[in-house]
Scaffold this active site. Structure first.
Site, PDB file in Angstrom:
ATOM      1  N   ASN A 190      19.184 -23.741   6.369  1.00  0.00           N
ATOM      2  CA  ASN A 190      18.451 -22.977   5.356  1.00  0.00           C
ATOM      3  C   ASN A 190      18.066 -21.598   5.826  1.00  0.00           C
ATOM      4  O   ASN A 190      18.017 -20.654   5.058  1.00  0.00           O
ATOM      5  CB  ASN A 190      17.207 -23.740   4.927  1.00  0.00           C
ATOM      6  N   ILE A 203      12.284 -27.281  -1.304  1.00  0.00           N
ATOM      7  CA  ILE A 203      11.355 -26.428  -2.046  1.00  0.00           C
ATOM      8  C   ILE A 203      11.877 -24.998  -2.002  1.00  0.00           C
ATOM      9  O   ILE A 203      11.914 -24.377  -0.946  1.00  0.00           O
ATOM     10  CB  ILE A 203       9.947 -26.484  -1.443  1.00  0.00           C
ATOM     11  N   ASP A 251      14.728   7.470 -31.432  1.00  0.00           N
ATOM     12  CA  ASP A 251      14.388   8.720 -32.082  1.00  0.00           C
ATOM     13  C   ASP A 251      15.616   9.612 -32.060  1.00  0.00           C
ATOM     14  O   ASP A 251      16.507   9.413 -31.240  1.00  0.00           O
ATOM     15  CB  ASP A 251      13.317   9.458 -31.269  1.00  0.00           C
TER      16      ASP A 251
HETATM   17  N1  LIG Z   1       5.367  21.561 -34.774  1.00  0.00           N
HETATM   18  C1  LIG Z   1       5.617  21.306 -36.044  1.00  0.00           C
HETATM   19  N2  LIG Z   1       4.963  21.964 -37.004  1.00  0.00           N
HETATM   20  C2  LIG Z   1       5.184  21.709 -38.299  1.00  0.00           C
HETATM   21  N3  LIG Z   1       6.066  20.801 -38.725  1.00  0.00           N
HETATM   22  C3  LIG Z   1       6.764  20.123 -37.831  1.00  0.00           C
HETATM   23  C4  LIG Z   1       6.572  20.330 -36.429  1.00  0.00           C
HETATM   24  N4  LIG Z   1       7.400  19.514 -35.767  1.00  0.00           N
HETATM   25  C5  LIG Z   1       8.055  18.818 -36.693  1.00  0.00           C
HETATM   26  N5  LIG Z   1       7.687  19.156 -37.925  1.00  0.00           N
HETATM   27  C6  LIG Z   1       8.152  18.612 -39.188  1.00  0.00           C
HETATM   28  O1  LIG Z   1       7.796  17.234 -39.249  1.00  0.00           O
HETATM   29  C7  LIG Z   1       8.966  16.428 -39.343  1.00  0.00           C
HETATM   30  C8  LIG Z   1       8.777  15.166 -38.530  1.00  0.00           C
HETATM   31  O2  LIG Z   1       8.624  15.487 -37.186  1.00  0.00           O
HETATM   32  P1  LIG Z   1       8.624  14.373 -36.079  1.00  0.00           P
HETATM   33  O3  LIG Z   1       8.319  15.013 -34.791  1.00  0.00           O
HETATM   34  O4  LIG Z   1       7.807  13.237 -36.542  1.00  0.00           O
HETATM   35  O5  LIG Z   1      10.118  13.861 -36.106  1.00  0.00           O
HETATM   36  P2  LIG Z   1      11.399  14.645 -35.603  1.00  0.00           P
HETATM   37  O6  LIG Z   1      11.070  15.272 -34.320  1.00  0.00           O
HETATM   38  O7  LIG Z   1      11.925  15.497 -36.684  1.00  0.00           O
HETATM   39  O8  LIG Z   1      12.465  13.530 -35.430  1.00  0.00           O
HETATM   40  P3  LIG Z   1      12.451  12.337 -34.348  1.00  0.00           P
HETATM   41  O9  LIG Z   1      11.505  11.340 -34.923  1.00  0.00           O
HETATM   42  O10 LIG Z   1      13.841  11.889 -34.330  1.00  0.00           O
HETATM   43  O11 LIG Z   1      11.992  12.881 -33.043  1.00  0.00           O
HETATM   44  C9  LIG Z   1      10.093  17.313 -38.831  1.00  0.00           C
HETATM   45  O12 LIG Z   1      11.317  16.969 -39.376  1.00  0.00           O
HETATM   46  C10 LIG Z   1       9.645  18.691 -39.276  1.00  0.00           C
HETATM   47  O13 LIG Z   1      10.026  18.920 -40.599  1.00  0.00           O
HETATM   48 CA   LIG Z   2       9.637  12.796 -32.896  1.00  0.00          CA
END
Ligand SMILES: Nc1ncnc2c1ncn2[C@@H]1O[C@H](COP(=O)(O)OP(=O)(O)OP(=O)(O)O)[C@@H](O)[C@H]1O
Ligand SMILES: [Ca+2]
Length: 884
Positions: free
Chosen positions: A720, A287, A331
């Site tokens: 064992n 076992i 991401d």
């Molecule tokens: N704090 C913020 N205020 C306004 N717009 C924003 C802000 N942060 C990100 N964004 C806009 O929103 C988009 C998407 O952001 P999100 O955080 O979803 O993805 P990311 O950080 O660009 O990329 P990843 O998904 O790879 O982390 C960005 O590309 C940007 O244009």
């Molecule tokens: Ca993001």
């Protein structure tokens, strides 16, 4: 704190709350907080105490097999077989000790893991914001909440913006409820309707808020209903269940064989008691009760090694799945890049026609006036802050931190500006809308500032700000702006657009949106350097049959530039942007996903679709995420991976693994560890089962032909205990083979692959043959006892030696590509010493009914033991040449 417990916080005005808690909207003084922490204890829910040693001992002793063995020992004692009884007793005790030590070890390593993933909280003390461990919160602290946060204690809200909180853990209601700090409620208001309160363990799904802590730890509402948390069940993994199932099968098979041996023995009129003891000992040895425990330790140790490499495993089964991963969806921001954002280039009105951008540094010194609105928007439409304590580190979103520093370059301090023009309304950022808006009273006018992804914002703009003032935006303007953004993106810049609007009236909370008829101000481009080590990790993964896919919210051009730089995108790969994705049917996506390495401008909700498509194609998917909206995708992935630094509490809670450093490379390392753990468990299984099969076969054959027993019950128990336990553990922590990332991922559920079963059986038969051989030679050149001593020695030594050739099923024993395993050598030495004791110390020798062997006999033992190594090695060579 009983006094506070009964206070109906939701009925009080804020001034009354502050008064009752001796605090203010600026928070407590540090010294006062320390004092309160000392007095009231940490903000933690007590968990059920772990199993104690006496409890473990009880479980060990109450094991039916052990009970039978104890019975057998007592029986021998009644028959005055004193040595037999003593030896069995000792072995039972040792067995129990080893079992407890193993369990304790597994327990403490899992405990250590749990302690590593404690949540944090943003707290205001004496007006200064900082991030502390949530367990250090005290009553009276001011806590700041953002979306994705787990509410760390019971809070009376003092300020809120579009706050939505999901309180399922408390009320069972999974639809988030809207909260408003302004409300004063009647005393009879039920928990779920107290819109001015946020309770510990609920989740902020939208908006922002601040609140004052009114209860911590076990005094919170959840502490009240949760009572004691049970945290034992996370040890149960599919692997362990599989091992348990195999254990059960072996138990049944073993019991049948043991009954057979006993029955056949009785049929031949062999003495009853030794026959019975033998059958029991065999049953105990076949076992593999040590197997699940060993597997847990091997996994727990793997998990500890992963933690040292910044990968925190939250659910043990992930260790197993990691080894099988075929796709990593990552991401971009923070995982593939450093998330150290710096605004390098900006552009306003005239620049769009010329398609040029201006470096921030040069412009900041010369003519700041033109850029005023851009700078104001950057500083005011912003939720981040700078921690003066930690060398100016950013608290909050690094994108916004970069904008704060940009404003500073223009001589604008965002906190001073915020004090001058406080925020009166806002629409928080969310990654579906990809923008955010705040409203301020500036020079007597309600002014809204919006920032976000340019392609999302341009359609909402009707005007543009130029040096001559505001005018209607033309198609040419739009094209120019889009063109400029594209060229910035191609240079790997992350581009944000800014817009403003003068509002006729202050919007109310019920207003849908203020984001229309906006005036476009300009754009800012920021660099976010790629992590240097990632390209190598991507290549390692590719060699290991694991594809890396970038899934980003960022612009296609930015994404592609970085994907090329990191070797994620290669010629022939597909890039899918959200417009393409939306246009695709599921079938088309399933097709496209096979070659895709970049998904751009996607929202968290698209991630789920991508995962489902990948899973339909049979991939085992690891997926990273950080935001609130990522949690469905994290749960759907085979391995959900949350960012430790930038990730929200919700994402961490949904994940199987947390990256303490947010880095992609850490995922690659964890996969390697996962493969190593999987392989090592296979090694342990192979090692232990071969021994078991050899023992049972030896005795079964001997009984079947009515030969004298080549082995006694105590011999089996001893083998064992002394020659299996330690080498098995050492094999469990064997270093990874250099080739471990050079082969395709193994399919999940292939732990007991055909080859393994075949190897176990052939090796088991061979060792049994050698053991029987040893007995016959010994019995013919010496006596029955000589035969037994030789059989026992061959069984034990071949077991000890075989540990070394289980390290690889393909490479010969002398090729140590994985390096020396010092533990294996140590375990060999320890087993050898234990063996020497009973073979050479006279009293022990006689209690185990062994005898002295002479030189020739030793030589024969050595040869036969070495033969079993040779057999395995020859099998490897044959297998290899068949392969070619
Ligand atoms: N704090 C913020 N205020 C306004 N717009 C924003 C802000 N942060 C990100 N964004 C806009 O929103 C988009 C998407 O952001 P999100 O955080 O979803 O993805 P990311 O950080 O660009 O990329 P990843 O998904 O790879 O982390 C960005 O590309 C940007 O244009
Ligand atoms: Ca993001």
């Amino acid at each position: 704190m009983d006094r506070h417990r009964q206070t109906p916080w939701h009925t009080l005005k804020l001034t009354e709350v502050y008064q009752a808690l001796h605090t203010s909207e600026k928070g407590l003084a540090d010294a006062e907080a320390v004092e309160r922490l000392r007095k009231n204890g940490r903000n933690e829910l007590c968990s059920k105490p772990p199993k104690t040693i006496p409890q473990m001992l009880k479980a060990q002793i109450l094991d039916p097999m052990v009970l039978i063995l104890i019975g057998a020992a007592a029986f021998s004692a009644i028959l005055q077989e004193w040595t037999e009884a003593a030896v069995i007793f000792t072995i039972v005790i040792f067995n129990a000790i080893i079992g407890i030590v193993q369990e304790k070890k597994a327990q403490s390593s899992l405990e250590a893991l749990r302690n590593m993933s404690t949540p944090t909280a943003r707290v205001l003390r004496q007006g200064e914001e900082s991030v502390i461990s949530a367990s250090k919160l005290v009553v009276g602290d001011i806590v700041i909440l953002g979306d994705g946060d787990m509410v760390p204690a019971d809070l009376r809200l003092i300020d809120s913006a579009n706050l939505k909180v999901q309180e399922a853990s408390l009320t069972g209601e999974s639809v988030p409820s809207e909260k408003d700090a302004e409300n004063i409620l009647p005393e009879a208001c039920p928990l779920g309707d107290r819109s001015n309160m946020a309770y510990a363990s609920s989740i902020v799904t939208y908006g922002r808020a601040a609140g004052v802590v009114v209860a911590t730890g076990m005094d919170t509402e959840v502490g009240n209903i949760a009572g004691l948390l049970d945290n034992q069940d996370d040890m149960d993994t599919p692997l362990k269940r599989k091992l348990n199932a195999v254990g059960k099968t072996l138990t049944v098979v073993g019991l049948i064989i043991c009954t057979l041996i006993f029955a056949i023995g009785t049929f031949y009129h062999r003495p009853l008691i030794p026959q019975f003891l033998l059958a029991i000992s065999l049953a105990i040895s076949i076992i593999p009760e040590g197997l699940p425990a060993t597997a847990t330790i091997v996994m727990a140790l793997g998990v500890q090694r992963m933690a040292k490499q910044n990968a925190l495993i939250r659910k043990l089964p992930a260790v197993e799945t990691l080894g099988n991963a075929t796709v990593i969806c990552s991401d971009k921001t923070g995982t593939l890049t450093l998330n150290k954002m710096t605004v390098t280039h900006i552009a306003v009105n005239g620049d769009f026609e010329t398609g040029t951008t201006t470096p921030v540094e040069s412009v900041a010194k010369q003519h700041p006036e033109v850029y005023r609105e851009l700078v104001y928007a950057s500083a005011l439409c912003n939720d981040a802050s700078i921690d003066p304590g930690r060398k100016g580190a950013v608290i909050g979103d690094p994108t916004e931190g970069a904008l704060i520093y940009m404003a500073r370059a223009f001589g604008i301090d965002h906190e001073e500006l915020e004090d001058k023009y406080p925020r009166v309304f806002e629409q928080p950022f969310d990654s579906e809308r990809k923008r955010m808006t705040t409203v301020h009273r500036i020079n007597g006018k309600w002014t809204s500032y919006t920032k976000g992804a340019v392609d999302e914002m341009l359609p909402l703009c009707t005007h543009i700000l130029t040096s001559e003032g505001v005018r209607f935006i033309t198609e040419a303007d739009r094209d120019n702006i889009a063109g400029l953004c594209l060229s910035m993106s191609k240079n790997a810049l992350r581009v944000l657009g800014f817009a403003m609007r003068i509002l006729p009236i202050l919007p109310s909370d019920d207003d849908e949106s203020v984001e229309f008829d906006m005036t476009f101000i300009g754009v800012a481009g920021m660099i976010d350097p790629p992590r240097k080590e990632v390209a190598d990790s991507v290549r390692i993964c590719r060699r290991a049959g694991i594809r890396t896919i970038m899934i980003t919210g960022d612009h296609k051009a930015t994404a592609l530039t970085i994907a090329k730089e990191l070797d994620i995108y290669r010629k022939g790969n597909t890039v899918i942007s959200v417009e393409d994705l939306d246009a695709m049917t599921d079938d088309e996506l399933d097709d496209a996903v096979k070659t895709t390495t970049v998904f751009a401008r996607v929202s968290p909700s698209d991630k789920l679709r991508i995962i489902q498509s990948l899973k339909r194609s049979g991939e085992v998917v690891a997926m990273t995420g950080d935001g609130v909206n990522d949690s469905p995708a994290l749960k759907a992935a085979d391995i959900g991976v949350a960012m430790g630094v930038t990730g929200t509490d919700v994402a961490k809670d949904a994940a199987d693994m947390i990256l303490l450093d947010d880095s992609f490379t850490t995922i690659a390392c964890a996969i390697k560890e996962g493969r190593r753990v999987y392989r090592n468990i296979q090694k342990v299984i192979q090692f232990l089962l071969v021994g078991n099969i050899a023992e049972i076969l030896t005795l079964f054959i001997a009984t079947l032909f009515n030969w004298a027993a080549p082995l006694l019950a105590v011999h089996i128990l001893w083998v064992n205990l002394a020659t299996a336990t330690l080498p098995a553990l050492a094999l469990g922590i064997d270093p990874a083979s250099k080739n471990i990332m050079n082969h395709k991922p193994v399919k999940s559920g292939t732990l007991f692959e055909k080859d393994l079963v075949r190897r176990v059986i052939t090796q088991g038969i061979f060792v049994a043959a050698m053991t029987i051989c040893a007995y016959w030679i010994g019995a013919s050149i010496g006596s029955h006892v000589t035969g037994q001593t030789m059989a026992f020695s061959v069984l034990a030594f071949s077991q000890m030696l075989r540990a070394f050739n289980q390290r690889s099923n393909t490479e010969p024993i002398w090729v140590r590509d994985e390096g020396i395993n010092p533990w294996l050598i140590l375990s060999f030495v320890a087993s050898a010493i234990l063996m020497a004791c009973i073979l050479f110390v006279p009293t022990l020798q006689s209690s185990f009914q062994l005898t002295r062997l002479d030189g020739t006999q030793w030589l024969i033992v050595a040869c036969l033991s070495l033969m079993s190594i040779l057999q395995v090695e020859i099998a490897k060579i044959i297998k290899k040449s068949n392969h070619k």
